[in-house]
Design an enzyme around this catalytic site. Sequence first.
Site, PDB file in Angstrom:
ATOM      1  CD  GLU A 237      27.053  22.736  -0.950  1.00  0.00           C
ATOM      2  OE1 GLU A 237      26.799  23.688  -0.831  1.00  0.00           O
ATOM      3  OE2 GLU A 237      26.940  21.701  -0.114  1.00  0.00           O
ATOM      4  CG  LEU A 238      31.883  27.143  -2.306  1.00  0.00           C
ATOM      5  CD1 LEU A 238      32.766  28.063  -2.805  1.00  0.00           C
ATOM      6  CD2 LEU A 238      32.930  26.610  -1.254  1.00  0.00           C
TER       7      LEU A 238
ATOM      8  CE  LYS B 185      40.446  21.314   8.717  1.00  0.00           C
ATOM      9  NZ  LYS B 185      39.739  21.115   9.886  1.00  0.00           N
ATOM     10  CG  HIS B 186      34.243  16.695  10.019  1.00  0.00           C
ATOM     11  ND1 HIS B 186      33.514  17.470   9.861  1.00  0.00           N
ATOM     12  CD2 HIS B 186      33.531  15.453   9.931  1.00  0.00           C
ATOM     13  CE1 HIS B 186      32.166  17.357   9.495  1.00  0.00           C
ATOM     14  NE2 HIS B 186      32.099  16.076   9.722  1.00  0.00           N
TER      15      HIS B 186
ATOM     16  CD  GLU C 265      25.302  31.161   3.326  1.00  0.00           C
ATOM     17  OE1 GLU C 265      26.536  31.088   3.293  1.00  0.00           O
ATOM     18  OE2 GLU C 265      24.891  30.124   3.139  1.00  0.00           O
TER      19      GLU C 265
ATOM     20  CB  CYS D 245      24.635  25.292   1.918  1.00  0.00           C
ATOM     21  SG  CYS D 245      24.377  23.650   1.713  1.00  0.00           S
TER      22      CYS D 245
ATOM     23  N   GLY E  20      31.745  24.309   2.358  1.00  0.00           N
ATOM     24  CA  GLY E  20      31.999  25.238   3.654  1.00  0.00           C
ATOM     25  C   GLY E  20      31.789  26.917   2.991  1.00  0.00           C
ATOM     26  CB  SER E  21      32.778  29.932   4.337  1.00  0.00           C
ATOM     27  OG  SER E  21      34.255  29.627   4.554  1.00  0.00           O
TER      28      SER E  21
ATOM     29  CG  ASN F 169      26.133  22.575   7.528  1.00  0.00           C
ATOM     30  OD1 ASN F 169      26.835  21.654   7.393  1.00  0.00           O
ATOM     31  ND2 ASN F 169      25.441  23.356   6.686  1.00  0.00           N
TER      32      ASN F 169
HETATM   33  P1  NDP Z   1      34.412  27.229   6.890  1.00  0.00           P
HETATM   34  O1  NDP Z   1      34.501  27.156   5.602  1.00  0.00           O
HETATM   35  O2  NDP Z   1      35.413  27.864   7.636  1.00  0.00           O
HETATM   36  O3  NDP Z   1      34.848  25.880   7.596  1.00  0.00           O
HETATM   37  C1  NDP Z   1      34.386  24.600   6.744  1.00  0.00           C
HETATM   38  C2  NDP Z   1      35.765  23.509   6.548  1.00  0.00           C
HETATM   39  O4  NDP Z   1      36.613  24.135   6.031  1.00  0.00           O
HETATM   40  C3  NDP Z   1      35.989  23.167   8.198  1.00  0.00           C
HETATM   41  O5  NDP Z   1      36.309  21.687   8.161  1.00  0.00           O
HETATM   42  C4  NDP Z   1      37.197  24.170   8.414  1.00  0.00           C
HETATM   43  O6  NDP Z   1      38.086  23.768   9.233  1.00  0.00           O
HETATM   44  C5  NDP Z   1      37.754  23.931   7.091  1.00  0.00           C
HETATM   45  N1  NDP Z   1      38.716  25.302   6.605  1.00  0.00           N
HETATM   46  C6  NDP Z   1      38.638  26.484   6.445  1.00  0.00           C
HETATM   47  N2  NDP Z   1      39.663  27.006   5.959  1.00  0.00           N
HETATM   48  C7  NDP Z   1      40.343  26.314   5.859  1.00  0.00           C
HETATM   49  C8  NDP Z   1      41.589  26.320   4.931  1.00  0.00           C
HETATM   50  N3  NDP Z   1      42.217  27.526   4.635  1.00  0.00           N
HETATM   51  N4  NDP Z   1      42.465  25.215   4.812  1.00  0.00           N
HETATM   52  C9  NDP Z   1      41.733  24.110   5.367  1.00  0.00           C
HETATM   53  N5  NDP Z   1      40.614  23.856   5.839  1.00  0.00           N
HETATM   54  C10 NDP Z   1      39.820  25.053   5.968  1.00  0.00           C
HETATM   55  O7  NDP Z   1      32.983  27.465   7.718  1.00  0.00           O
HETATM   56  P2  NDP Z   1      32.915  28.129   8.954  1.00  0.00           P
HETATM   57  O8  NDP Z   1      32.635  27.155  10.142  1.00  0.00           O
HETATM   58  O9  NDP Z   1      33.691  29.265   9.350  1.00  0.00           O
HETATM   59  O10 NDP Z   1      31.411  28.723   8.626  1.00  0.00           O
HETATM   60  C11 NDP Z   1      31.415  30.267   8.274  1.00  0.00           C
HETATM   61  C12 NDP Z   1      30.429  30.215   6.866  1.00  0.00           C
HETATM   62  O11 NDP Z   1      30.638  29.124   5.981  1.00  0.00           O
HETATM   63  C13 NDP Z   1      29.064  30.223   7.185  1.00  0.00           C
HETATM   64  O12 NDP Z   1      28.477  31.393   7.744  1.00  0.00           O
HETATM   65  C14 NDP Z   1      28.365  29.784   5.788  1.00  0.00           C
HETATM   66  O13 NDP Z   1      28.171  30.783   5.103  1.00  0.00           O
HETATM   67  C15 NDP Z   1      29.368  28.631   5.460  1.00  0.00           C
HETATM   68  N6  NDP Z   1      29.010  27.230   5.417  1.00  0.00           N
HETATM   69  C16 NDP Z   1      28.680  26.601   4.549  1.00  0.00           C
HETATM   70  C17 NDP Z   1      28.276  25.442   4.492  1.00  0.00           C
HETATM   71  C18 NDP Z   1      27.537  24.647   3.688  1.00  0.00           C
HETATM   72  O14 NDP Z   1      26.925  23.644   3.854  1.00  0.00           O
HETATM   73  N7  NDP Z   1      27.851  24.934   2.129  1.00  0.00           N
HETATM   74  C19 NDP Z   1      28.598  24.570   5.906  1.00  0.00           C
HETATM   75  C20 NDP Z   1      29.225  25.480   6.848  1.00  0.00           C
HETATM   76  C21 NDP Z   1      29.514  26.647   6.457  1.00  0.00           C
HETATM   77  P3  NDP Z   1      38.065  24.360  10.624  1.00  0.00           P
HETATM   78  O15 NDP Z   1      36.596  24.110  11.444  1.00  0.00           O
HETATM   79  O16 NDP Z   1      39.160  23.659  11.533  1.00  0.00           O
HETATM   80  O17 NDP Z   1      38.169  25.897  10.590  1.00  0.00           O
END
Ligand code: NDP
Length: 445
Positions: A231-232, A157-158, A350, A265, A209-210, A134
């Site tokens: 930071e979720l 790892k982006h 969310e 987020c 991330g999520s 994002n």
């Molecule tokens: P993800 O949490 O899946 O992605 C964030 C990062 O985590 C990416 O680099 C992803 O890799 C990586 N990742 C996910 N699962 C694993 C794992 N098991 N092992 C290693 N790396 C992993 O976010 P999404 O893109 O699926 O977005 C979905 C939801 O996440 C959104 O709706 C929102 O709720 C939340 N989110 C929150 C953010 C924040 O700023 N706090 C930012 C983005 C998302 P890859 O892309 O290769 O899957």
Amino acid sequence: MSRYAVTNPATGQVEERFETFTDEQVAAAVDAADEAYRTWGRATTIEQRATLMRKAVASYRDQRQELATIINHEMGKTMDEALVEVEFSAEILEYYADHAAEFLADEPIDRAAAGTAFIRHLPIGPLVGVMPWNYPYYQVARFAGPNLMLGNTIILKHASLCPKSSAAMERIFLEAGFPKGAFVNVYATNEQIAKVIADPRVRGVSLTGSERAGKAIAQEAGAALKKVVCELGGNDAFIVMSTDDLDAAVEAGANARYENSGQICNGAKRFIIIDSLYDEFLKRFIKVSKERKLAPLCSASAADGLAAQVQAAIDDGAKAVLGGTEHDGAYYPATILTDIPAGSAARRTEFFGPVAQFYRVSSEDEAIAVANDSPYGLGSYVFTTDSEQGLRFADRLESGMTYINESGADSAELPFGGVKNSGFGREMGPLGIREFTNYKLVTEA
Ligand code: NDP
């Protein structure tokens, strides 16, 4: 086929693909990060590292147009927002270049026994950063800036959506003079990242991330006894109790909801408005929302997922007073939900896009109860003309940040992070450099 690709959300076209790393390439990246930690991170002074960091900052600024164009194609944000992000990332890196010496200065301890004692701040080793799409540059800057200044090295790892911005950052750090391995980008699978996290040379993990990703990564880190910062997601409350300027409050709320097309987020997601202001605030918010030109979401599938969440809320009895589920590919309209019934999952979920929820409340206690009825606890916003009341909210809201009478306050010197399912640890500000530190006690009799 590799997941790493640039797919322009505005057109749906795959513009470029990047090969996933082989196991050997991933292993070489970890070797390089470990080597750089030993020969550079532990062996250089803060001033030497700051000199390199300032060169990287200059490159971010010199190359802002090119860097902004990359993320405009990768995840769809407007060029204006992309340029702001590049500059903010440069400011964060610069902040740590300027302040690391002060933050990492030895801390003397007043010792009970004879002799002296102090805490020295030392790096702990290579770290893994798992980062989201994002804010492709900003999220990485928050992690890489403080840790490179401390002497930790970074394995990035982006998100699979961001193969080009991650490569651009690696190139910038290398060109600035950071040694190979100080900041190394990997196009890795989740399985490969699990192995990197388990590698005894790697000493910590930071994920943005999520919740789903947070649980997976935190388990892997826990199993290997590694520190993790998460930071979720968030479902931030935007509370309006009283204001001298309703239009300004509406504008602040709309900015906090629609920045980055709502994919943020700590965006304002639940508008909790005192009864006496509710109707007028909502009316003006609808008007402002209609005028917003929104960039596409990061992908058409993200927009489909958002539409499914909105439909589920409507099925539960919520009303869409603006927008709804219709969308055009990755483009999603500003949407406002009211009358979401108690017990609807929508209240506790969310929505990662331009969907605002509205709640009418009749007292301070009710506003706090509605705000705290969430598994998340990232940020919160309170508008009030009574500063004592603002501070009461800050004490009682279950969140990592409370912004009183403002939105969009994010700045390099202000710590960022949450409680509850929004994660743990802090980024930015003085706290951001303390997460992956060896607080070495040194005594002398
Ligand atoms: P993800 O949490 O899946 O992605 C964030 C990062 O985590 C990416 O680099 C992803 O890799 C990586 N990742 C996910 N699962 C694993 C794992 N098991 N092992 C290693 N790396 C992993 O976010 P999404 O893109 O699926 O977005 C979905 C939801 O996440 C959104 O709706 C929102 O709720 C939340 N989110 C929150 C953010 C924040 O700023 N706090 C930012 C983005 C998302 P890859 O892309 O290769 O899957």
